[in-house]
Design an enzyme around this catalytic site. Structure first.
Site, PDB file in Angstrom:
ATOM      1  N   LYS A  18       0.843  -1.218   0.000  1.00  0.00           N
ATOM      2  CA  LYS A  18       0.000   0.000   0.000  1.00  0.00           C
ATOM      3  C   LYS A  18       0.867   1.253   0.000  1.00  0.00           C
ATOM      4  CE  LYS A  18      -2.021  -1.056   3.912  1.00  0.00           C
ATOM      5  NZ  LYS A  18      -1.349  -2.335   4.173  1.00  0.00           N
ATOM      6  N   ARG A  92     -10.125   0.807   8.854  1.00  0.00           N
ATOM      7  CA  ARG A  92      -9.641  -0.511   9.276  1.00  0.00           C
ATOM      8  C   ARG A  92     -10.777  -1.402   9.756  1.00  0.00           C
ATOM      9  NH1 ARG A  92      -4.067   0.106   8.575  1.00  0.00           N
ATOM     10  NH2 ARG A  92      -3.013  -1.632   9.523  1.00  0.00           N
ATOM     11  N   ARG A 126      12.097  -5.628   5.025  1.00  0.00           N
ATOM     12  CA  ARG A 126      11.709  -4.209   4.991  1.00  0.00           C
ATOM     13  C   ARG A 126      12.525  -3.389   5.989  1.00  0.00           C
ATOM     14  NH1 ARG A 126       5.579  -2.422   5.385  1.00  0.00           N
ATOM     15  NH2 ARG A 126       5.545  -3.883   7.124  1.00  0.00           N
ATOM     16  N   ARG A 159      10.670  -2.197  11.652  1.00  0.00           N
ATOM     17  CA  ARG A 159       9.483  -1.902  12.446  1.00  0.00           C
ATOM     18  C   ARG A 159       9.306  -2.935  13.548  1.00  0.00           C
ATOM     19  NH1 ARG A 159       4.711  -0.441   8.215  1.00  0.00           N
ATOM     20  NH2 ARG A 159       3.549  -1.646   9.737  1.00  0.00           N
ATOM     21  N   ARG A 170      -1.154  -9.711  12.607  1.00  0.00           N
ATOM     22  CA  ARG A 170      -1.700  -8.631  11.776  1.00  0.00           C
ATOM     23  C   ARG A 170      -2.411  -9.186  10.541  1.00  0.00           C
ATOM     24  NH1 ARG A 170       3.558  -5.653  10.630  1.00  0.00           N
ATOM     25  NH2 ARG A 170       2.327  -4.312   9.272  1.00  0.00           N
TER      26      ARG A 170
END
Ligand code: G5P
Ligand code: MG
Length: 216
Positions: A18, A92, A126, A159, A170
């Site tokens: 995203k 969400r 990431r 993160r 998640r």
């Protein structure tokens, strides 16, 4: 550039791209990228009241309470004013979708459909520059200097919620909460779904769609 105001929501699982795709859209079409995750992480870095409230929820892969996120997001939309935007990470759940619909007319909802095994691989690699929200990926979108942000030269971090056990939580929460939200937007005829394993494979289709949608 957009010739009229275009307000879109982008929906996809954690790590589906995203942020990456929103950045591309905004770079090519001159819109504002509003990422609720980036806003929350920036507040955590600055240790604001909002950051203090959000920190634990994010670290555990839970949603930050609606009352906090909705107020913050709507305030950011007000700041953006009369400009096109891509809303990434909001809504969400149905309550957030209803709060958004009560305030804004959304023109399109872009959904990203990326297999979970591809996502788990990506998230492992990431690295982010938390103050700006810039995202890198080893082997896909490497920083020019290893471990450093391209623009500021500051160190990159991983993160807190990218630990494998938190990512699994998640992903599960995403399926549970977002399938009803997507169905809710489908009934309104707003959804365009993009399926694939790689951003470069999705991007040309996205461009065709956006050009059609914007010039319609
Ligand atoms: P966020 O920040 O909204 P998520 O979980 O929705 O977090 P995330 O993890 O930010 O989404 P993304 O933006 O979909 O993922 O993906 P991305 O960062 O662009 O891409 C993932 C990685 O893949 C990057 O390293 C990128 O470079 C790489 N990549 C992209 N394309 C390719 C490709 O083609 N190939 C390869 N190899 N790599 C690629 O939310 C975080 C938390 O904040 C709270 C919640 O606690 C949430 O868990 N929160 C909210 N809580 C309540 N309500 C809300 N509305 C909330 N919003 C946030
Ligand atoms: Mg993101």
């Amino acid at each position: 550039m957009y010739t009229k105001i275009f307000r879109a929501v982008i929906i996809g699982a954690p790590g589906s791209g995203k942020g990456t795709i929103s950045t591309l859209i905004c770079k090519n079409h001159g819109c504002v990228h509003i990422s609720t995750g980036d806003i929350l992480r920036q507040n955590i870095m600055k240790n604001t009241d909002l950051g203090k409230k959000a920190k634990q929820y994010i670290a555990e892969g839970q949603l930050v309470p609606d009352s906090i996120v909705t107020k913050t997001t709507l305030a950011r939309i007000t700041e953006v004013g009369n400009r096109s935007y891509i809303l990434d990470g909001f809504p969400r759940n149905i309550a957030q979708a209803e709060a958004l619909a009560a305030r804004e007319q959304i023109d399109a909802v872009i959904t990203l459909d990326i297999p979970h095994d591809v996502i788990i691989d990506r998230v492992r690699n990431r690295w982010i520059h938390a103050p700006s929200g810039r995202v890198y990926n080893i082997g896909f979108q490497d920083p020019k200097v290893p471990g450093r942000d391209d623009v500021t030269g500051e160190p990159l971090t991983q993160r807190e919620d990218d630990k494998p056990e938190v990512v699994a939580k998640r992903l599960q929460l995403y399926d549970e909460l977002m399938n009803p939200v997507i169905a809710w937007y489908e009934k309104k005829g707003l959804v365009a779904n993009f399926k694939g394993k790689q951003t470069k494979e999705i991007w040309p289709r996205m461009e065709l769609y956006l050009n059609d949608r914007i010039n319609a």
